[in-house]
Design a protein around this motif. Sequence first.
Motif, PDB file in Angstrom:
ATOM      1  N   TRP A  46      -6.176   4.618  -6.185  1.00  0.00           N
ATOM      2  CA  TRP A  46      -5.443   5.722  -6.809  1.00  0.00           C
ATOM      3  C   TRP A  46      -5.178   6.826  -5.792  1.00  0.00           C
ATOM      4  O   TRP A  46      -4.087   7.395  -5.741  1.00  0.00           O
ATOM      5  CB  TRP A  46      -6.242   6.268  -7.990  1.00  0.00           C
ATOM      6  CG  TRP A  46      -5.649   7.518  -8.552  1.00  0.00           C
ATOM      7  CD1 TRP A  46      -4.580   7.622  -9.387  1.00  0.00           C
ATOM      8  CD2 TRP A  46      -6.083   8.844  -8.294  1.00  0.00           C
ATOM      9  NE1 TRP A  46      -4.329   8.938  -9.668  1.00  0.00           N
ATOM     10  CE2 TRP A  46      -5.240   9.708  -9.010  1.00  0.00           C
ATOM     11  CE3 TRP A  46      -7.103   9.387  -7.536  1.00  0.00           C
ATOM     12  CZ2 TRP A  46      -5.387  11.081  -8.964  1.00  0.00           C
ATOM     13  CZ3 TRP A  46      -7.256  10.753  -7.488  1.00  0.00           C
ATOM     14  CH2 TRP A  46      -6.404  11.591  -8.204  1.00  0.00           C
ATOM     15  N   ALA A  47      -6.174   7.130  -4.949  1.00  0.00           N
ATOM     16  CA  ALA A  47      -6.003   8.195  -3.957  1.00  0.00           C
ATOM     17  C   ALA A  47      -4.946   7.816  -2.924  1.00  0.00           C
ATOM     18  O   ALA A  47      -4.139   8.667  -2.513  1.00  0.00           O
ATOM     19  CB  ALA A  47      -7.338   8.483  -3.271  1.00  0.00           C
ATOM     20  N   LYS A  48      -4.905   6.554  -2.502  1.00  0.00           N
ATOM     21  CA  LYS A  48      -3.877   6.126  -1.553  1.00  0.00           C
ATOM     22  C   LYS A  48      -2.492   6.196  -2.172  1.00  0.00           C
ATOM     23  O   LYS A  48      -1.527   6.585  -1.520  1.00  0.00           O
ATOM     24  CB  LYS A  48      -4.151   4.700  -1.086  1.00  0.00           C
ATOM     25  CG  LYS A  48      -5.073   4.616   0.075  1.00  0.00           C
ATOM     26  CD  LYS A  48      -5.093   3.197   0.622  1.00  0.00           C
ATOM     27  CE  LYS A  48      -5.943   3.160   1.876  1.00  0.00           C
ATOM     28  NZ  LYS A  48      -5.999   1.819   2.454  1.00  0.00           N
ATOM     29  N   SER A  77      -1.479   8.150  -4.772  1.00  0.00           N
ATOM     30  CA  SER A  77      -1.041   9.478  -5.167  1.00  0.00           C
ATOM     31  C   SER A  77      -1.047  10.476  -4.013  1.00  0.00           C
ATOM     32  O   SER A  77      -0.463  11.544  -4.134  1.00  0.00           O
ATOM     33  CB  SER A  77      -1.937  10.009  -6.290  1.00  0.00           C
ATOM     34  OG  SER A  77      -3.259  10.177  -5.809  1.00  0.00           O
ATOM     35  N   GLY A  78      -1.678  10.132  -2.906  1.00  0.00           N
ATOM     36  CA  GLY A  78      -1.739  11.062  -1.777  1.00  0.00           C
ATOM     37  C   GLY A  78      -0.467  11.030  -0.950  1.00  0.00           C
ATOM     38  O   GLY A  78       0.422  10.194  -1.137  1.00  0.00           O
ATOM     39  N   GLU A 124     -10.241   4.695  -4.841  1.00  0.00           N
ATOM     40  CA  GLU A 124      -9.636   4.644  -3.509  1.00  0.00           C
ATOM     41  C   GLU A 124      -8.173   4.220  -3.595  1.00  0.00           C
ATOM     42  O   GLU A 124      -7.307   4.778  -2.924  1.00  0.00           O
ATOM     43  CB  GLU A 124     -10.450   3.681  -2.638  1.00  0.00           C
ATOM     44  CG  GLU A 124     -10.051   3.668  -1.179  1.00  0.00           C
ATOM     45  CD  GLU A 124      -9.149   2.500  -0.846  1.00  0.00           C
ATOM     46  OE1 GLU A 124      -8.480   2.578   0.202  1.00  0.00           O
ATOM     47  OE2 GLU A 124      -9.092   1.540  -1.612  1.00  0.00           O
TER      48      GLU A 124
END
Length: 115
Positions: free
Chosen positions: A27-29, A31-32, A25
Amino acid sequence: MFGYWDALYFVFVFIVGLILAYLLERWAKRSGMGTRETGPGAKMFISGEDPDRIIPGFEHLEGNYTGKNVMWGLTYALKGFFTALRNEHTGLLTDYVSYLVITTAFVMGVLLIWG
């Protein structure tokens, strides 16, 4: 290992899973592109349903997602089945207990004959 269950292994795997989910989660925040969490345009929709709009027939669920648009194919395809279930729904506990007893007797009979 197979056939043996230990609560400590379960807790360990559960904690590792939580840590991995948290790292994913984060990492997604990072890299998004980001999402707008407040302000105009930040309202969530599910299949075109607006939680602030009153849906005819679902007035008691104002502000909630009904899933009406998500499940329309299933409900349309099984309309006859759902109608039969709705007709059998009496709300009496004794009816449901009798269904349970009949089903249990049937399963036990099948197990005794072919079991």
